[in-house]
Design a protein around this motif. Structure first.
Motif, mmCIF file in Angstrom:
data_model
loop_
_atom_site.group_PDB
_atom_site.id
_atom_site.type_symbol
_atom_site.label_atom_id
_atom_site.label_comp_id
_atom_site.label_asym_id
_atom_site.label_seq_id
_atom_site.Cartn_x
_atom_site.Cartn_y
_atom_site.Cartn_z
ATOM 1 N N ILE A 199 0.485 -1.113 0.296
ATOM 2 C CA ILE A 199 0.519 -0.401 -0.167
ATOM 3 C C ILE A 199 1.104 1.534 -0.041
ATOM 4 N N ILE A 200 1.809 1.218 0.704
ATOM 5 C CA ILE A 200 2.609 2.065 1.246
ATOM 6 C C ILE A 200 3.412 2.438 -0.162
ATOM 7 N N PRO A 201 4.095 2.039 -0.593
ATOM 8 C CA PRO A 201 4.729 2.038 -2.224
ATOM 9 C C PRO A 201 4.273 3.204 -3.155
ATOM 10 N N CYS A 202 2.404 2.276 -3.174
ATOM 11 C CA CYS A 202 1.405 3.011 -4.047
ATOM 12 C C CYS A 202 0.856 4.288 -3.968
ATOM 13 N N ILE A 203 0.390 4.161 -2.840
ATOM 14 C CA ILE A 203 -0.496 5.755 -2.255
ATOM 15 C C ILE A 203 -0.480 6.077 -1.602
ATOM 16 N N LEU A 249 -3.963 -1.189 -6.879
ATOM 17 C CA LEU A 249 -4.477 -3.072 -7.871
ATOM 18 C C LEU A 249 -3.821 -3.336 -9.139
ATOM 19 N N ARG A 250 -4.298 -2.572 -9.488
ATOM 20 C CA ARG A 250 -3.417 -2.773 -11.326
ATOM 21 C C ARG A 250 -1.750 -2.207 -11.622
ATOM 22 N N ASP A 251 -1.427 -1.395 -10.370
ATOM 23 C CA ASP A 251 0.122 -1.334 -10.505
ATOM 24 C C ASP A 251 0.720 -2.918 -10.161
ATOM 25 N N MET A 252 -0.322 -3.428 -8.598
ATOM 26 C CA MET A 252 0.538 -4.687 -7.913
ATOM 27 C C MET A 252 0.576 -5.943 -8.711
ATOM 28 N N ALA A 253 -0.635 -5.415 -9.821
ATOM 29 C CA ALA A 253 -0.973 -6.920 -11.244
ATOM 30 C C ALA A 253 0.491 -6.541 -11.667
ATOM 31 N N THR A 254 0.614 -5.335 -12.460
ATOM 32 C CA THR A 254 1.882 -4.749 -13.316
ATOM 33 C C THR A 254 3.475 -5.747 -12.958
ATOM 34 N N PRO A 255 4.058 -6.693 -14.326
ATOM 35 C CA PRO A 255 4.916 -7.113 -14.051
ATOM 36 C C PRO A 255 6.194 -6.110 -14.324
ATOM 37 N N ARG A 285 9.694 -8.703 -10.142
ATOM 38 C CA ARG A 285 8.109 -9.744 -9.869
ATOM 39 C C ARG A 285 7.380 -9.857 -11.421
ATOM 40 N N PRO A 286 8.273 -10.969 -12.355
ATOM 41 C CA PRO A 286 8.142 -10.892 -13.446
ATOM 42 C C PRO A 286 6.271 -11.126 -14.244
ATOM 43 N N ASN A 287 5.897 -11.875 -12.810
ATOM 44 C CA ASN A 287 4.644 -12.233 -12.829
ATOM 45 C C ASN A 287 3.316 -11.103 -11.841
ATOM 46 N N GLY A 288 4.107 -10.401 -11.632
ATOM 47 C CA GLY A 288 3.151 -9.239 -10.701
ATOM 48 C C GLY A 288 3.054 -9.688 -8.920
ATOM 49 N N TYR A 289 2.060 -9.016 -8.548
ATOM 50 C CA TYR A 289 1.836 -9.463 -7.642
ATOM 51 C C TYR A 289 0.626 -10.478 -7.860
ATOM 52 N N SER A 290 0.487 -11.648 -6.796
ATOM 53 C CA SER A 290 -0.735 -12.070 -7.474
ATOM 54 C C SER A 290 -2.082 -12.142 -6.652
ATOM 55 N N PRO A 291 -3.158 -11.948 -7.703
ATOM 56 C CA PRO A 291 -5.158 -11.695 -7.048
ATOM 57 C C PRO A 291 -4.861 -11.869 -5.863
ATOM 58 N N THR A 292 -4.287 -12.901 -5.216
ATOM 59 C CA THR A 292 -4.657 -12.941 -3.330
ATOM 60 C C THR A 292 -4.227 -11.929 -2.641
ATOM 61 N N SER A 293 -2.410 -11.286 -3.780
ATOM 62 C CA SER A 293 -1.262 -10.724 -2.018
ATOM 63 C C SER A 293 -2.882 -8.860 -2.370
ATOM 64 N N ALA A 346 -13.504 0.933 -4.927
ATOM 65 C CA ALA A 346 -12.930 -0.004 -5.826
ATOM 66 C C ALA A 346 -13.422 -1.238 -6.239
ATOM 67 N N LYS A 347 -13.566 -0.923 -7.216
ATOM 68 C CA LYS A 347 -13.639 -2.120 -8.028
ATOM 69 C C LYS A 347 -12.640 -3.567 -7.532
ATOM 70 N N GLY A 348 -13.131 -4.519 -6.700
ATOM 71 C CA GLY A 348 -12.292 -5.626 -6.374
ATOM 72 C C GLY A 348 -11.793 -6.355 -7.013
ATOM 73 N N VAL A 349 -10.624 -7.212 -6.709
ATOM 74 C CA VAL A 349 -10.428 -8.214 -7.822
ATOM 75 C C VAL A 349 -10.716 -9.348 -8.345
ATOM 76 N N PRO A 350 -11.475 -10.246 -8.643
ATOM 77 C CA PRO A 350 -11.972 -10.989 -9.186
ATOM 78 C C PRO A 350 -11.149 -12.307 -8.239
ATOM 79 N N GLN A 351 -12.547 -12.789 -7.822
ATOM 80 C CA GLN A 351 -12.036 -14.275 -7.836
ATOM 81 C C GLN A 351 -11.381 -15.391 -7.888
#
Length: 415
Positions: A127-131, A148-154, A158-166, A195-200
């Protein structure tokens, strides 16, 4: 008459040109305050009152902004805050600063120590690094979505970004923190909830076939961790429950032989290994042991007693105040990460490839389903909150059972 009025207006306009107050910004109606432009500071200033002090004198405030609209907006925010009996959020109060105060002053005592440690790590890493530098008062749902988009960005790291769980965890913790801010009147709405959540995404989870389970059990005979592996596979325990199991919760000298799941052992960054009660009431459960589990646990108990005698006073008698069933050779608690590495090395040596402890839990459910055990019994064994959770997690395994049921019905109806 009209000429006289027009002349007066021209005079007033000319007079105001020499002042800092624009011609169109005269005195506002009572209670609304006044707004003017401060040329020296290149700012707009809104001056207003917010009630009286204890002696009946009016309390005067000032809100500033780069534009007239911003100054008026901040004035109204302060007026609304005063009307509702709360203090307005300072403009320099950032999300990072607020979360630090929330973690130190609000969160402790409301969750388990291990959970608190996890919250701190999520706030620090995600959270802190992003906002973190965003102003709390102006944080928007769009800012949370971008996080959330930044966390998912490779990235290179982290070539795969952070997981949907994170991602879901970061949004959930931020939503909890902002809910407190909303209750305290620091923000007008919880933007993390908006904010729109991350799909499960349903994870089917890999499971051992009966043949693979047999091969695994044959390979681990005589292994120091044999009892741990057998209990994990036959009882479907979470790794925290397995490593948090204590001898006072094990009944292997009576019939039926059982284990009571009451504690969990976790590693929390910055805090180390922590032991605590299991998370939910449904996680607190009694599980019946298989005959093989009883035999291996008795053998494991004898080995552990011998290790204790050998080390004498150097044996860590009660690590974290608990008489753990599964320990290191010197009696300390087992680190979950080291246990995962040990299992992976063992399954690789057995020719089964890499396996994770949680996959042993999935395998337990799979083997029980294959034997026709009811979904309710499996849910109770695994400590799920409801049958629905079990059905959702193991829906792919239930498809085979449904096919078998249809075939059995077909045979019955055809005579």
């Amino acid at each position: 008459m009209s000429i006289v009025v027009h002349a007066r207006l021209v005079t007033r306009l000319v007079t105001r040109q020499g002042s800092r107050e624009p011609a169109d910004m005269g005195k506002r109606s009572n209670g609304e305050g006044t707004v003017r432009r401060n040329v020296e500071r290149s700012r707009w200033e809104a001056r207003f009152t917010v009630g009286n002090d204890g002696n009946g004198r009016p309390v005067r405030k000032m809100a500033t902004g780069a534009t007239k609209v911003v100054a008026l907006k901040r004035m109204r925010e302060a007026q609304d805050a005063a009307a509702s009996g709360r203090d307005p959020v300072r403009r320099d109060h950032t999300v990072g600063r607020y979360l630090g105060e929330w973690l130190d002053d609000v969160l402790p005592g409301t969750v388990a120590a291990a959970t608190e440690g996890q919250y701190r790590e999520v706030v620090r890493r995600y959270i802190i690094p992003c906002i973190g530098r965003k102003h709390l008062a102006t944080l928007s749902a769009g800012d949370v979505s971008k996080m959330l988009r930044d966390m998912a960005t490779p990235t290179a790291e982290r070539p795969n970004g952070y997981s949907p769980t994170s991602q879901r965890l970061a949004r959930s913790i931020l939503r909890t923190a902002l809910a407190h801010a909303e209750r305290e009147g620091h923000v007008s709405r919880n933007v993390a909830a908006l904010a729109k959540g991350v799909p499960q995404q349903r994870s089917e989870g890999r499971t051992m076939t009966p043949a693979e389970a047999t091969k695994f059990l044959i390979h681990i005979r005589g292994d120091r961790d044999e009892a741990a592996y057998v209990v994990a596979l036959s009882c479907g325990l979470r790794v925290s429950e397995l490593l948090g199991l204590a001898w006072d919760c094990v009944s292997i000298d009576s019939t039926p032989a059982t284990i009571d799941i009451r504690r969990g052992l976790k590693y929390v960054p910055g805090l180390g290994l922590l032991v605590g009660d299991v998370k939910t009431t449904t996680s607190r459960r009694t599980v019946h042991l298989t005959e093989q589990a009883v035999v291996t646990l008795k053998r494991h108990r004898a080995i552990q007693r011998a290790e204790r005698l050998k080390l004498g006073r150097f044996w860590n008698d009660l690590p974290l105040g608990v008489d753990f069933v599964f320990r290191t050779v010197d009696g300390t608690a087992r680190d979950p990460s080291n246990f995962r590495k040990a299992l992976s090395a063992t399954t690789n040596a057995a020719g089964l490839g890499h396996w994770h402890p949680h996959e042993l839990r999935h395998s337990a459910a799979s083997l029980l389903l294959a034997q026709g055990v009811s979904l309710k019994t499996i849910a109770d064994t695994l400590g799920h909150s409801s049958i629905t959770v079990t059905a959702n997690v193991y829906a792919h395994l239930l498809d085979d059972a449904r096919a078998e049921a249809a075939e059995a019905m077909s045979r019955a109806l055809s005579g």
